[in-house]
Design a protein around this motif. Structure first.
Motif, PDB file in Angstrom:
ATOM      1  N   ALA A 167    -111.730  62.211 -11.420  1.00  0.00           N
ATOM      2  CA  ALA A 167    -111.953  61.259 -10.326  1.00  0.00           C
ATOM      3  C   ALA A 167    -111.107  60.007 -10.516  1.00  0.00           C
ATOM      4  CB  ALA A 167    -113.440  60.895 -10.263  1.00  0.00           C
ATOM      5  N   ALA A 168    -110.952  59.583 -11.767  1.00  0.00           N
ATOM      6  CA  ALA A 168    -110.150  58.388 -12.044  1.00  0.00           C
ATOM      7  C   ALA A 168    -108.687  58.613 -11.674  1.00  0.00           C
ATOM      8  CB  ALA A 168    -110.279  58.013 -13.520  1.00  0.00           C
ATOM      9  N   MET A 169    -108.168  59.804 -11.995  1.00  0.00           N
ATOM     10  CA  MET A 169    -106.782  60.103 -11.647  1.00  0.00           C
ATOM     11  C   MET A 169    -106.613  60.175 -10.136  1.00  0.00           C
ATOM     12  SD  MET A 169    -103.744  60.566 -12.830  1.00  0.00           S
ATOM     13  CE  MET A 169    -103.754  61.167 -14.522  1.00  0.00           C
ATOM     14  N   ALA A 170    -107.621  60.698  -9.461  1.00  0.00           N
ATOM     15  CA  ALA A 170    -107.562  60.739  -7.993  1.00  0.00           C
ATOM     16  C   ALA A 170    -107.421  59.332  -7.423  1.00  0.00           C
ATOM     17  CB  ALA A 170    -108.819  61.408  -7.435  1.00  0.00           C
ATOM     18  N   ALA A 171    -108.192  58.405  -7.981  1.00  0.00           N
ATOM     19  CA  ALA A 171    -108.116  57.017  -7.526  1.00  0.00           C
ATOM     20  C   ALA A 171    -106.756  56.412  -7.838  1.00  0.00           C
ATOM     21  CB  ALA A 171    -109.231  56.202  -8.179  1.00  0.00           C
ATOM     22  N   MET A 172    -106.221  56.718  -9.012  1.00  0.00           N
ATOM     23  CA  MET A 172    -104.947  56.139  -9.444  1.00  0.00           C
ATOM     24  C   MET A 172    -103.787  56.662  -8.604  1.00  0.00           C
ATOM     25  SD  MET A 172    -103.721  53.996 -11.611  1.00  0.00           S
ATOM     26  CE  MET A 172    -102.381  53.551 -12.729  1.00  0.00           C
ATOM     27  N   VAL A 173    -103.750  57.965  -8.390  1.00  0.00           N
ATOM     28  CA  VAL A 173    -102.635  58.574  -7.648  1.00  0.00           C
ATOM     29  C   VAL A 173    -102.538  58.006  -6.236  1.00  0.00           C
ATOM     30  CG1 VAL A 173    -101.818  60.722  -6.607  1.00  0.00           C
ATOM     31  CG2 VAL A 173    -102.537  60.700  -8.994  1.00  0.00           C
ATOM     32  N   THR A 174    -103.677  57.809  -5.600  1.00  0.00           N
ATOM     33  CA  THR A 174    -103.654  57.306  -4.228  1.00  0.00           C
ATOM     34  C   THR A 174    -103.200  55.848  -4.156  1.00  0.00           C
ATOM     35  OG1 THR A 174    -106.024  56.772  -4.379  1.00  0.00           O
ATOM     36  CG2 THR A 174    -105.437  58.902  -3.439  1.00  0.00           C
ATOM     37  N   LEU A 175    -103.202  55.155  -5.291  1.00  0.00           N
ATOM     38  CA  LEU A 175    -102.739  53.765  -5.327  1.00  0.00           C
ATOM     39  C   LEU A 175    -101.260  53.654  -5.672  1.00  0.00           C
ATOM     40  CD1 LEU A 175    -105.747  52.120  -7.230  1.00  0.00           C
ATOM     41  CD2 LEU A 175    -105.178  51.811  -4.814  1.00  0.00           C
ATOM     42  N   THR A 176    -100.770  54.555  -6.526  1.00  0.00           N
ATOM     43  CA  THR A 176     -99.389  54.425  -7.022  1.00  0.00           C
ATOM     44  C   THR A 176     -98.384  55.343  -6.320  1.00  0.00           C
ATOM     45  OG1 THR A 176     -99.767  56.060  -8.786  1.00  0.00           O
ATOM     46  CG2 THR A 176    -100.241  53.745  -9.296  1.00  0.00           C
ATOM     47  N   ASP A 177     -98.870  56.457  -5.762  1.00  0.00           N
ATOM     48  CA  ASP A 177     -97.956  57.407  -5.120  1.00  0.00           C
ATOM     49  C   ASP A 177     -97.708  57.023  -3.667  1.00  0.00           C
ATOM     50  OD1 ASP A 177     -96.324  59.523  -4.600  1.00  0.00           O
ATOM     51  OD2 ASP A 177     -97.887  61.056  -4.623  1.00  0.00           O
ATOM     52  N   VAL A 178     -97.359  55.758  -3.461  1.00  0.00           N
ATOM     53  CA  VAL A 178     -97.074  55.229  -2.119  1.00  0.00           C
ATOM     54  C   VAL A 178     -95.898  54.260  -2.248  1.00  0.00           C
ATOM     55  CG1 VAL A 178     -99.442  55.455  -1.267  1.00  0.00           C
ATOM     56  CG2 VAL A 178     -98.760  53.362  -2.450  1.00  0.00           C
ATOM     57  N   GLU A 179     -95.310  53.928  -1.116  1.00  0.00           N
ATOM     58  CA  GLU A 179     -94.270  52.899  -1.120  1.00  0.00           C
ATOM     59  C   GLU A 179     -94.896  51.555  -1.494  1.00  0.00           C
ATOM     60  OE1 GLU A 179     -91.131  53.193  -0.771  1.00  0.00           O
ATOM     61  OE2 GLU A 179     -90.926  55.247  -0.020  1.00  0.00           O
ATOM     62  N   PRO A 180     -94.227  50.717  -2.259  1.00  0.00           N
ATOM     63  CA  PRO A 180     -92.872  50.867  -2.809  1.00  0.00           C
ATOM     64  C   PRO A 180     -92.844  51.433  -4.231  1.00  0.00           C
ATOM     65  CG  PRO A 180     -93.623  48.643  -3.165  1.00  0.00           C
ATOM     66  CD  PRO A 180     -94.776  49.369  -2.500  1.00  0.00           C
TER      67      PRO A 180
END
Length: 448
Positions: A153-166
């Protein structure tokens, strides 16, 4: 006037976190949602964005992992882990935390540790190793493991924050920093933890219990005493675990090789968020078809219950913090940015403290990581510190796995303490956090 308003809103945010922590579980989500209502209706702030992508990833992962558990996959993984731990009992303070860590990474949950606890106790005690050493570090290691798991769940939260522009910092970019940093941290921490407390032969309390007949001598002890967990390794469970782990491997491969991903509408490679969701639904379906678990058992499984609680807590608190941060983006960015520029470790301290307060890595991620990113902290450096700070959920002796470890330790060497800082997990928590954060900063600078 603006300063007073911001201060009052901050009190609402912190108050919601404290009240939710006191009640724990789904109450974290309820208090978070109530805090959003106060900020919107009382202070007239614009409502923030709930963490929809992270929630959808969590739901898909929880469904797949619950199907695996219902089919016996968790039990099969634990039996394999138990065999690995028992092979080198003299080095159990290193082997047990590493095995617990790796299996938590694969399963995406710390719950896999519970049935391993009596195995760790038995293997250590029978070989004359103070049980509190491998037990305490194994517990803390599974917390850090969630920063390295593609399906936590923590990785899910992290990916949605960092895998975006910029930032465009994807799943594989995170794992290549967090995984080696955590392993280095565990290895270094084991050297320190292996010196904590007296050896069994030199501990007067343990020796007195052996002399009185209350406790068997190490040479006569076995795992068949009170608290031992008997697990069944079945073909059905093995197949379910293999399907699940292949799904995890597929997610990593898609993360590594963008060219094999389907194309998005704009012609670019599809992002990892929908790929993780689709792969987990596919995994759950394959387990259903191949292993034939009783679907009615899924909602009652420990993985499903823990996952739903995490999702609810994340929903409320992440929505609350997003509402507050969005309303004061410029002020927070400038203020925290100055702090982070002067001392980057302040970000790690923030994640660590929220982990302490909420005992939720995903909540800490959604609360503090947006602040660090907005403050201009490089994603690689931020990721390295983020992983080590997850150890903070074990700073206080209130977590279920800590209580279970103390109960399984029949020698009494694993203690919960009476003063919040005198328990067996305190020093392992601090040491693992520091070593993993330090290693993570190095890997983050080099690989980020």
């Amino acid at each position: 006037m603006d300063a007073l308003k911001i201060a009052l809103e901050l009190i609402v945010v912190l108050g919601a976190i404290v009240m939710g922590t006191r009640s724990s579980g789904v109450a974290l989500g309820l208090w978070g949602g109530a805090g959003v209502a106060v900020l919107v209706f009382v202070f007239r702030e614009d409502v923030g964005s709930p963490p929809v992508d992270a929630l959808l990833i969590i739901l898909s992962v929880v469904l797949a992992s619950s199907m695996m558990q219902a089919a016996g996959g968790i039990d099969w993984m634990v039996t394999i882990a138990a065999k690995l731990i028992s092979k080198r009992p003299k080095q159990i303070t290193l082997i047990a935390p590493l095995v617990s860590f790796l299996f938590a990474v694969g399963a995406g949950t710390s719950n896999i540790l519970y049935p391993l606890l009596p195995v760790i106790y038995d293997a250590s005690y029978r070989n004359g190793v103070r049980p509190s050493r491998p037990l305490s570090l194994s517990v803390v290691a599974t917390g850090v493991a969630l920063a390295c798991s593609p399906v936590s769940a923590a990785m899910a939260a992290m990916v949605t924050l960092t895998d975006v522009e910029p930032y465009n910092f994807e799943l594989i970019d995170i794992i290549k920093i967090t995984l080696p940093a955590a392993i280095v941290g565990i290895v270094l921490s084991s050297m320190v933890v292996n010196r904590l407390g007296k050896n069994i032969a030199d501990d007067p309390e343990i020796q007195a219990r052996i002399a009185s007949g209350e406790l068997l001598a190490p040479s006569a002890a076995s795992a068949n005493g009170p608290g031992a967990v008997e697990l069944k390794s079945t073909t059905q469970g093995r197949n379910a675990a293999i399907i699940f782990l292949l799904g995890v491997a597929a997610i990593v491969i898609f993360g590594l090789f963008k060219q094999i991903r389907p194309e998005a509408a704009d012609g670019s490679p599809m992002g990892m968020t929908p790929i993780i969701e689709m792969m987990m639904f596919l995994v759950g379906t394959l387990i259903l078809l191949v292993c034939r678990p009783n679907v009615a058992d899924v909602p009652g499984s420990t993985v499903f219950k823990a996952g739903m609680v995490s999702a609810i807590a994340l929903f409320g608190l992440a929505w609350l913090t997003d509402t507050f941060i969005s309303a004061h983006q410029e002020l927070i960015t400038n203020t925290v940015g100055d702090w982070v520029d002067a001392a980057p470790w302040i970000f790690a301290l923030g994640v660590f403290l929220v982990c302490v307060l909420t005992t939720s890595q995903s909540t800490a991620t959604r609360t503090i990581v947006p602040i660090g990113l907005a403050a201009g902290l490089a994603p690689g450096l931020l990721t390295g510190m983020w992983a080590g700070a997850f150890a903070g959920i074990y700073l206080l002796p209130t977590n279920g796995s800590q209580i279970a470890a103390a109960n399984f330790d029949e020698s009494g060497s694993t203690k919960l303490g009476t003063k919040l800082v005198d328990h067996s997990f305190f020093i392992p928590t601090i040491v693992l956090a520091i070593t993993t954060i330090a290693a993570g900063m190095v890997f983050g600078i080099v690989l980020g």
